[in-house]
Design a protein around this motif. Structure first.
Motif, short mmCIF file in Angstrom:
data_model
loop_
_atom_site.label_atom_id
_atom_site.label_comp_id
_atom_site.label_asym_id
_atom_site.label_seq_id
_atom_site.Cartn_x
_atom_site.Cartn_y
_atom_site.Cartn_z
N ILE A 112 27.65 13.71 -2.22
CA ILE A 112 26.97 13.11 -3.38
C ILE A 112 25.86 12.16 -2.92
CG2 ILE A 112 27.28 11.50 -5.31
CD1 ILE A 112 30.12 12.80 -5.63
N GLY A 113 26.17 11.31 -1.93
CA GLY A 113 25.16 10.38 -1.42
C GLY A 113 23.95 11.10 -0.84
N GLY A 114 24.21 12.17 -0.10
CA GLY A 114 23.10 12.96 0.45
C GLY A 114 22.30 13.63 -0.64
N GLY A 115 23.00 14.16 -1.64
CA GLY A 115 22.31 14.79 -2.76
C GLY A 115 21.43 13.81 -3.52
N ILE A 116 21.94 12.61 -3.73
CA ILE A 116 21.15 11.59 -4.42
C ILE A 116 19.87 11.29 -3.65
CG2 ILE A 116 21.08 9.10 -4.95
CD1 ILE A 116 24.03 9.41 -5.87
N GLU A 117 19.99 11.13 -2.34
CA GLU A 117 18.80 10.85 -1.53
C GLU A 117 17.80 12.00 -1.59
OE1 GLU A 117 17.75 8.01 -0.13
OE2 GLU A 117 19.53 7.17 -1.07
N LEU A 118 18.29 13.23 -1.53
CA LEU A 118 17.38 14.38 -1.60
C LEU A 118 16.68 14.45 -2.95
CD1 LEU A 118 19.49 17.10 0.23
CD2 LEU A 118 17.47 15.90 1.10
N ILE A 119 17.41 14.20 -4.03
CA ILE A 119 16.81 14.22 -5.36
C ILE A 119 15.81 13.08 -5.50
CG2 ILE A 119 17.27 13.91 -7.84
CD1 ILE A 119 19.98 15.37 -7.30
N GLN A 120 16.12 11.91 -4.97
CA GLN A 120 15.18 10.79 -5.02
C GLN A 120 13.88 11.15 -4.30
OE1 GLN A 120 17.33 7.43 -3.43
NE2 GLN A 120 17.91 6.72 -5.47
#
Length: 141
Positions: free
Chosen positions: A88-96
């Motif tokens: 989830i943390g990695g996904g958030i960073e990629l989306i940001q």
């Protein structure tokens, strides 16, 4: 009645937590929000990322963990929670990184992972302490 209160309260807390993290991660706060300062030599935004992800393991445990689980099963559950949180943390960073007002920062991801790991360790310690109290009969029952 007490059991239903815990059931609904834990789920409500998890929902509010998820909404808060999404708002903090994806809202555009504009240039007036200064996260460049440091606390004790650590950038404020990294502390914020750590603190955002620290409660995740405990909240997931409150909602999904069964009191009858063995320590091995609980540790497996906690490892799955940790892996899911990292995802989830990695996904958030990629989306940001796809937005024009946020950035994808590996150091933010590292702070997320540190928060998840510290939260997992704290959750494990608390779970083991509660299990120990139950075995010694000091839980009030």
């Amino acid at each position: 009645m007490k059991r239903y209160f815990k059931f609904y309260l834990s789920r409500l807390l998890l929902i509010l937590y998820i909404i808060s993290v999404c708002l903090l991660c994806f809202l555009n706060f504009g240039p007036e929000t200064d996260m460049s300062a440091e606390w004790f030599g650590i950038p404020k935004d990294k502390i914020a990322h750590f603190l955002m992800f620290f409660p995740y393991p405990a909240l997931i445990t409150l909602v999904f963990c069964k009191a009858s689980w063995s320590p091995v099963k609980f540790i497996g559950f906690l490892l799955a929670v940790l892996a899911g949180g990292v995802f989830i943390g990695g996904g958030i960073e990629l989306i940001q990184g796809l937005t024009d007002y946020r950035s994808c920062d590996i150091n933010d991801f590292r702070a997320d992972c540190l928060g998840l790991f510290a939260g997992s360790v704290a959750t494990l310690i608390l779970w083991l302490a509660v299990q120990g109290r139950k075995k010694t009969g000091k839980d009030g029952h």
